[in-house]
Design a protein around this motif. Sequence first.
Motif, PDB file in Angstrom:
ATOM      1  N   ILE A 131      26.847 -53.039  41.874  1.00 34.29           N
ATOM      2  CA  ILE A 131      27.856 -54.063  42.186  1.00 34.29           C
ATOM      3  C   ILE A 131      27.736 -55.173  41.145  1.00 34.29           C
ATOM      4  O   ILE A 131      26.661 -55.741  40.952  1.00 34.29           O
ATOM      5  CB  ILE A 131      27.642 -54.644  43.596  1.00 34.29           C
ATOM      6  CG1 ILE A 131      27.535 -53.515  44.632  1.00 34.29           C
ATOM      7  CG2 ILE A 131      28.781 -55.590  43.964  1.00 34.29           C
ATOM      8  CD1 ILE A 131      26.955 -53.959  45.954  1.00 34.29           C
ATOM      9  N   VAL A 132      28.848 -55.477  40.477  1.00 32.23           N
ATOM     10  CA  VAL A 132      28.837 -56.485  39.419  1.00 32.23           C
ATOM     11  C   VAL A 132      29.828 -57.599  39.757  1.00 32.23           C
ATOM     12  O   VAL A 132      31.041 -57.358  39.850  1.00 32.23           O
ATOM     13  CB  VAL A 132      29.206 -55.854  38.050  1.00 32.23           C
ATOM     14  CG1 VAL A 132      29.018 -56.880  36.930  1.00 32.23           C
ATOM     15  CG2 VAL A 132      28.373 -54.614  37.773  1.00 32.23           C
ATOM     16  N   ASP A 133      29.285 -58.806  39.949  1.00 35.54           N
ATOM     17  CA  ASP A 133      30.128 -59.964  40.293  1.00 35.54           C
ATOM     18  C   ASP A 133      29.351 -61.226  39.947  1.00 35.54           C
ATOM     19  O   ASP A 133      28.122 -61.260  40.078  1.00 35.54           O
ATOM     20  CB  ASP A 133      30.490 -59.937  41.790  1.00 35.54           C
ATOM     21  CG  ASP A 133      31.692 -60.801  42.109  1.00 35.54           C
ATOM     22  OD1 ASP A 133      31.619 -62.022  41.867  1.00 35.54           O
ATOM     23  OD2 ASP A 133      32.692 -60.263  42.621  1.00 35.54           O
ATOM     24  N   LEU A 139      31.074 -51.056  41.448  1.00 30.35           N
ATOM     25  CA  LEU A 139      32.050 -51.995  42.029  1.00 30.35           C
ATOM     26  C   LEU A 139      32.110 -53.167  41.061  1.00 30.35           C
ATOM     27  O   LEU A 139      31.130 -53.906  40.895  1.00 30.35           O
ATOM     28  CB  LEU A 139      31.576 -52.471  43.403  1.00 30.35           C
ATOM     29  CG  LEU A 139      31.947 -51.609  44.602  1.00 30.35           C
ATOM     30  CD1 LEU A 139      31.206 -52.090  45.835  1.00 30.35           C
ATOM     31  CD2 LEU A 139      33.452 -51.639  44.854  1.00 30.35           C
ATOM     32  N   LEU A 140      33.245 -53.350  40.402  1.00 24.92           N
ATOM     33  CA  LEU A 140      33.343 -54.281  39.274  1.00 24.92           C
ATOM     34  C   LEU A 140      34.345 -55.393  39.550  1.00 24.92           C
ATOM     35  O   LEU A 140      35.531 -55.130  39.830  1.00 24.92           O
ATOM     36  CB  LEU A 140      33.761 -53.497  38.021  1.00 24.92           C
ATOM     37  CG  LEU A 140      33.909 -54.266  36.720  1.00 24.92           C
ATOM     38  CD1 LEU A 140      32.548 -54.768  36.240  1.00 24.92           C
ATOM     39  CD2 LEU A 140      34.573 -53.387  35.660  1.00 24.92           C
ATOM     40  N   MET A 188      37.343 -54.961  41.791  1.00 21.00           N
ATOM     41  CA  MET A 188      37.464 -55.926  42.901  1.00 21.00           C
ATOM     42  C   MET A 188      38.148 -57.197  42.391  1.00 21.00           C
ATOM     43  O   MET A 188      37.883 -57.648  41.274  1.00 21.00           O
ATOM     44  CB  MET A 188      36.076 -56.324  43.432  1.00 21.00           C
ATOM     45  CG  MET A 188      35.201 -55.197  43.863  1.00 21.00           C
ATOM     46  SD  MET A 188      33.632 -55.810  44.570  1.00 21.00           S
ATOM     47  CE  MET A 188      32.845 -56.522  43.111  1.00 21.00           C
ATOM     48  N   THR A 189      38.985 -57.759  43.195  1.00 21.00           N
ATOM     49  CA  THR A 189      39.583 -59.051  42.862  1.00 21.00           C
ATOM     50  C   THR A 189      40.072 -59.735  44.128  1.00 21.00           C
ATOM     51  O   THR A 189      40.402 -59.085  45.118  1.00 21.00           O
ATOM     52  CB  THR A 189      40.744 -58.913  41.866  1.00 21.00           C
ATOM     53  OG1 THR A 189      41.225 -60.203  41.522  1.00 21.00           O
ATOM     54  CG2 THR A 189      41.872 -58.079  42.450  1.00 21.00           C
ATOM     55  N   ILE A 220      40.163 -52.784  45.107  1.00 15.61           N
ATOM     56  CA  ILE A 220      39.947 -53.334  46.436  1.00 15.61           C
ATOM     57  C   ILE A 220      40.026 -54.867  46.383  1.00 15.61           C
ATOM     58  O   ILE A 220      39.564 -55.496  45.430  1.00 15.61           O
ATOM     59  CB  ILE A 220      38.586 -52.885  47.021  1.00 15.61           C
ATOM     60  CG1 ILE A 220      38.491 -53.251  48.497  1.00 15.61           C
ATOM     61  CG2 ILE A 220      37.415 -53.417  46.218  1.00 15.61           C
ATOM     62  CD1 ILE A 220      37.343 -52.547  49.212  1.00 15.61           C
ATOM     63  N   LEU A 221      40.650 -55.445  47.399  1.00 14.84           N
ATOM     64  CA  LEU A 221      40.822 -56.896  47.461  1.00 14.84           C
ATOM     65  C   LEU A 221      39.688 -57.562  48.230  1.00 14.84           C
ATOM     66  O   LEU A 221      39.171 -57.014  49.200  1.00 14.84           O
ATOM     67  CB  LEU A 221      42.154 -57.236  48.139  1.00 14.84           C
ATOM     68  CG  LEU A 221      43.436 -56.779  47.432  1.00 14.84           C
ATOM     69  CD1 LEU A 221      44.640 -57.152  48.271  1.00 14.84           C
ATOM     70  CD2 LEU A 221      43.544 -57.392  46.046  1.00 14.84           C
ATOM     71  N   LYS A 222      39.302 -58.748  47.778  1.00 13.87           N
ATOM     72  CA  LYS A 222      38.319 -59.573  48.490  1.00 13.87           C
ATOM     73  C   LYS A 222      39.069 -60.612  49.322  1.00 13.87           C
ATOM     74  O   LYS A 222      40.086 -61.133  48.852  1.00 13.87           O
ATOM     75  CB  LYS A 222      37.382 -60.269  47.485  1.00 13.87           C
ATOM     76  CG  LYS A 222      36.537 -59.323  46.658  1.00 13.87           C
ATOM     77  CD  LYS A 222      35.579 -60.058  45.733  1.00 13.87           C
ATOM     78  CE  LYS A 222      36.277 -60.604  44.504  1.00 13.87           C
ATOM     79  NZ  LYS A 222      35.330 -61.183  43.506  1.00 13.87           N
TER      80      LYS A 222
END
Length: 456
Positions: free
Chosen positions: A10-12, A54-55, A88-89, A109-111
């Motif tokens: 997971i990258v955030d 998950l980027l 992800m955004t 996928i939306l946050k």
Amino acid sequence: MRKKDATILIVDDDDDILFSARISLKKYFSEIVTANNPKKISNHLTTSTVDVVLLDMNYRIGFEDGKEGLYWLKHIKEISPETTVILMTAFGSVNLAVEAIKKGATDFILKPWNTEKLYGVVNAGLELARSKRKNTQLETVQKQQDKDFHQQTEHIIGNSPAMQSAGKLVKKVAPTDANILILGENGTGKYVFAKEIHLQSERRNHPFIHVDLGSLNENLFESELFGYAKGAFTDAQKDTLGRFELAKGGTIFLDEIGNLPLHLQSKLLTVIQNRKVTRLGEGKERELDVRIICATNAPIHEMVDEQTFRQDLLFRINTIELNLPPLRKRIEDIELLANHFLKKLNLKYRKKIDGFSKEAINSLKNYSWPGNIREIEHIVERAVIITDNEKIIPEDLHFSAKKATLNLENNLNLEETEKLLIEQAIEKHQGNISRAAKDLGLTRAALYRRLEKHQL
């Protein structure tokens, strides 16, 4: 629910998002790795096998166009094309999603997300990654088998005590995963036995990968056996599986292992001991699930004494040792083998040759067969091509003059022995009767009488 064996990265840049995603997924998957900076992606991809990334789409404050996400998406696909990438955004955009999927993303996928939705997307991505890896392996295995299509499998043929003993040992060891070393002269059927062990094992539905170490260039040893990453050397244009990885779940047959130089023996020993392989240009180890069968025609035990073959490597590869007898030690099988090859070659050349004459069979049995089974196939093939007779006769059989030595151990027929000795003397002296007679301890007249007697 049992955790699935998988690595999710997971990258955030938001530590709260990383924590939340990790908590949501750790009960489903065995390994959850987080990174708060996309520059850490390369290190993760080159040191472990990452199934799903998950980027996040945006990293710089004030920029919400997703360009950074697309940049890192391209970077991931270049390093590890089989890894699934899910973007992800917090700012939904249909156009951005379409562009991302065109560039190789699997989903979007939306946050903030729903935990069940997140699991569903990641799980689907995991299955896709596994499918890609499996397809890559199958495609490469198929290419390798197409390259070796000429090396078709023969069955084990023979009723002699030596062959019956070898066949019994195969039945005992095949169901196990024991490492096997097959010893025997050139042409005794080492490949056939290795393939038969594979076919009688629990791994029969998985690949059988043959590696001829005797013909493998030293400079290509590691890249061929262990694989390489894109950019590892000048012509490495994409990630490539080595032979060990191609054999996953199946058997790797390392032929002519006695020809391997000492400095390469140590590298092979490390892989066999650890059951892990590292591709050239990578830092991560990959688990191996393969059965190892080795073979050589070299006197490998003497080589250990001479310190030209590592004793620790020999211990690793010969849990079970299978010694194949030369053809001159199994005369009972010669007629059986000759008829087997005749049947096969009749089909190949569209002929209807009805067996061998009694004299031809005697000639075959009285030859010493330095080339073993491979040589008998060659001689029968030549006879099938040139003969105009209904049966193959002695004149159709062409034994190599350099190799045609009398097999006295198994020949007790005086007439046949005399004929063969005369033939060899004539061959040796290139038709000079005086010299041949002297070599045989005969007068010229006596030799002429015997030539007439044997119709030579």
